[in-house]
Design an enzyme around this catalytic site. Structure first.
Site, PDB file in Angstrom:
ATOM      1  CG  HIS A  46      14.491  -1.929   2.650  1.00 30.77           C
ATOM      2  ND1 HIS A  46      13.968  -1.482   1.454  1.00 30.77           N
ATOM      3  CD2 HIS A  46      13.513  -2.652   3.248  1.00 30.77           C
ATOM      4  CE1 HIS A  46      12.723  -1.916   1.337  1.00 30.77           C
ATOM      5  NE2 HIS A  46      12.427  -2.626   2.405  1.00 30.77           N
ATOM      6  CD  GLU A 151       7.194  -6.687   3.710  1.00 33.72           C
ATOM      7  OE1 GLU A 151       7.678  -5.545   3.793  1.00 33.72           O
ATOM      8  OE2 GLU A 151       7.659  -7.590   2.991  1.00 33.72           O
ATOM      9  CG  ASP A 177       3.791  -2.533   6.050  1.00 33.00           C
ATOM     10  OD1 ASP A 177       3.809  -1.636   5.210  1.00 33.00           O
ATOM     11  OD2 ASP A 177       4.824  -3.038   6.522  1.00 33.00           O
TER      12      ASP A 177
END
Length: 261
Positions: A46, A151, A177
């Site tokens: 990310h 996840e 999650d």
């Protein structure tokens, strides 16, 4: 006094606190280390940078005496190999959904005969062949930490087969999650979430597997309460926020405090 490796920190069973490094800033990473954090996860999934930049972030971590892990973009052999080659003490591998994917990630991070990691003596982690490579390879197989990031719903459903995969030494489950996967999105104190985490922590302990619990709450009292609750269940590894998240939050707070808007 020799620097304590991340594996040594893990094996000590002590409470370890880390954060995520999502900015491509060695200075920010050094500040995290000098502030006394135990480890940071350099986020190439990310974060807007690749492994060339991550190499210098690893150098900054070493200078500031903080253990660097690298989250790779995918469960791919070349990415896991390069993250370890540049000197990361471990890799965080995203989107693990079953035991086959878990076994792949572990194999990518281990040299023969324990795995399929490509071997080259002229890598930074092995001191560029200035030091004995065979010693490095043996040490790397023993000490590199592979964190399997679970996840989604499929990974949650397959948690026991994943934990039973030979060579697993660490997992990460995000409580948010998890809550979504269990149908109670955002309810981190829901009994389904607490019971699953309690059961998973117990399963990990019985198998000598470490479990990381991330927290992104900007209310530090709430963050501490949540971490204390997971610690009471037996977890010892936590991340708080990210460097970008903290910077954005504090800049906004400073602006509001000075200008009053």
């Amino acid at each position: 006094m020799p620097k304590q490796t991340f594996k040594e920190k893990l094996d000590s069973g002590q409470f370890l606190l880390g954060t995520w490094s999502q900015s491509a800033s060695p200075e920010n990473l050094e500040i995290i280390g000098y502030a006394g954090f135990d480890y940071t996860i350099i986020d190439t999934e990310h974060g807007y940078f690749g492994l060339e930049t991550a190499e210098n972030l690893v150098r900054a971590a070493e200078a500031a005496n903080i253990s660097p892990l690298v989250r790779v973009e995918l469960n791919a052999a070349n990415l896991v190999l390069k993250a370890l080659d540049i000197g990361a003490e471990g890799v965080v591998v995203p989107q693990i959904t079953n035991e086959q994917e878990a076994a792949q990630a572990i194999s990518y991070a281990r040299y023969y005969p324990d795995g399929s990691r490509g071997a080259c003596p002229c890598i930074r982690a092995g001191k560029h062949y200035v030091q004995d490579w065979s010693h490095y390879a043996t040490k790397a197989n023993r000490e590199a930490i592979i964190v399997l990031l679970i996840e989604g719903r499929e990974g949650i459903a397959n948690i026991e087969p994943i934990l039973n995969t030979p060579g697993v030494n660490a997992i990460m489950i995000g409580p948010f999650d998890l809550s979504v996967s269990l149908g109670v999105g955002g309810q981190l104190d829901h009994p389904l979430v607490i019971d699953f985490m309690r059961d998973t922590i117990a399963l990990c302990k019985s198998r000598n597997i470490h479990i990381f619990v991330p927290n992104f709450d900007l209310d530090l009292e709430q963050a501490r309460a949540a971490i204390d609750a997971w610690a009471d269940l037996g977890a010892t590894l936590f991340t708080v926020g990210t460097d970008k998240l903290f910077f954005a939050h504090h800049m906004q707070h400073i602006k509001q405090s000075i200008r009053g808007d």
